[in-house]
Design an enzyme around this catalytic site. Structure first.
Site, PDB file in Angstrom:
ATOM      1  N   VAL A 196      -5.904  -0.054   2.832  1.00  0.00           N
ATOM      2  CA  VAL A 196      -6.047  -1.510   2.713  1.00  0.00           C
ATOM      3  C   VAL A 196      -6.765  -1.948   1.776  1.00  0.00           C
ATOM      4  CG1 VAL A 196      -6.520  -3.611   4.034  1.00  0.00           C
ATOM      5  CG2 VAL A 196      -4.903  -2.043   4.804  1.00  0.00           C
TER       6      VAL A 196
ATOM      7  N   GLU B 178       0.828  -1.278  -0.147  1.00  0.00           N
ATOM      8  CA  GLU B 178       0.112   0.049   0.005  1.00  0.00           C
ATOM      9  C   GLU B 178       0.823   1.275  -0.008  1.00  0.00           C
ATOM     10  OE1 GLU B 178      -1.334   1.884   3.667  1.00  0.00           O
ATOM     11  OE2 GLU B 178      -1.384  -0.477   4.574  1.00  0.00           O
TER      12      GLU B 178
ATOM     13  N   LYS C 107      -5.016  -2.442  13.933  1.00  0.00           N
ATOM     14  CA  LYS C 107      -4.356  -1.598  14.483  1.00  0.00           C
ATOM     15  C   LYS C 107      -4.915  -1.450  16.192  1.00  0.00           C
ATOM     16  CE  LYS C 107      -3.458   1.574  10.538  1.00  0.00           C
ATOM     17  NZ  LYS C 107      -4.355   0.639   9.605  1.00  0.00           N
TER      18      LYS C 107
END
Length: 303
Positions: free
Chosen positions: A107, A26, A160
């Site tokens: 993502v 990414e 995360k």
């Protein structure tokens, strides 16, 4: 239209023509996830790690009205230094492409680009998920819906840790997305190897992950998979310590009324300050580790 929207570096073009293993990467992690110059150093090293492990890197971004599958050095530098790079998910993809703006793929958007190019494996840091207090804010990352519909395996160090891990895993289960623990039975929490949550199943070899993915897609079971790959022990942070730091950063974000797309960059920057830079070191280490694992899985998928 599709063929004219995609452009490839010579390295990626050759890999696609000769059925070589490829790993998507990414650009949001470069433009929004890390400061300069660590971001460009990280981007170049990640690509080299993938090459060293037998695969070809394809860093994906949107520039000049094109979906770039692979970036040259000048383009990488632009994503690392341009202050006007937009953050792109599925919602924004068509607008950024049609307007000619420069867009860093999250993502979800990287999965879209990878799938359009025929790439099955993607390495990132951590995926998005259900935000804390998401039951009232309805703040759920587009990464999760993308995983439910796009056939790309995402190698990550979990979600995360600023997010609600339990609710994120529940969402993935509801949408039929397998969560694979790579050499672990516990779901990692990005900065730490532990989270208190399990995985759907554990696989210890890249060949076993590849066999599961191939079986899934051959059966017509649409959607990706989360390959949860814990940060190496020597680079991991203490789970209790980092959780306290995250909670402080979340409280500050709420007090300062930080919302929407600004939340994650604010939290990551504040966590870096509160940990005196250790969180950034851990972040970089886990990205390198994910790149290595993703390359091995991509190679196994071609065998």
């Amino acid at each position: 239209m599709l063929s004219t929207s995609l452009t490839f570096t010579e390295e990626v073009k050759d890999a696609l023509a000769h059925n070589k293993p490829i790993v998507a990467l990414e650009t949001t992690i470069i433009s929004h996830g890390m400061p300069y110059p660590q971001n460009i150093e990280m981007a170049k090293k990640v690509e080299q790690i993938i090459r060293d492990n037998g695969a070809v890197p394809a860093t994906i971004g949107i520039m000049d009205g094109k979906i770039k599958i692979g970036l040259n050095e000048e383009e990488l530098e632009a994503f690392a230094t341009n202050g006007h790079v937009e953050k792109v998910s599925r919602r924004d993809f068509a607008y950024i492409l049609s307007s000619g703006k420069i867009g860093a793929t999250t993502v979800s958007a990287t999965m879209i680009g990878a799938a359009l190019a025929g790439i099955e494996v993607f390495a990132t840091g951590g995926i998005g998920g259900v935000h804390r207090e998401g039951e009232s804010s309805m703040d759920v990352s587009a990464d999760l819906t993308e995983l439910a519909q796009t056939d790309v395996a995402v190698v990550c160090a979990g979600v995360k840790s600023i997010l609600d891990i339990g609710r994120t895993l529940e969402y993935l289960e509801t949408h039929g997305v397998p969560v694979v623990g790579y050499q672990t039975s516990e779901f990692p929490s990005f900065y730490a190897r532990e989270s208190g949550y399990g995985v759907d199943f554990r696989l210890d070899e890249a060949a076993d992950v590849a066999a599961m993915l191939r079986t899934k897609w051959e059966l017509g079971l649409r959607g990706g998979a989360v390959i949860a790959n814990p940060v190496p022990a020597e680079s991991a942070m203490d789970h209790v310590e980092i959780e306290a730091v995250i909670q402080q950063a979340l409280n500050e974000a709420k007090e300062q009324n930080v919302t929407g797309k600004k939340v994650t960059p604010f939290l990551l920057a504040r966590i870096k300050q509160l940990t005196e830079g250790r969180s950034l070191e851990t972040n970089i280490a886990l990205v390198y580790h994910n790149a290595q694992t993703a390359a091995r899985i991509a190679v196994a998928l071609k065998n």
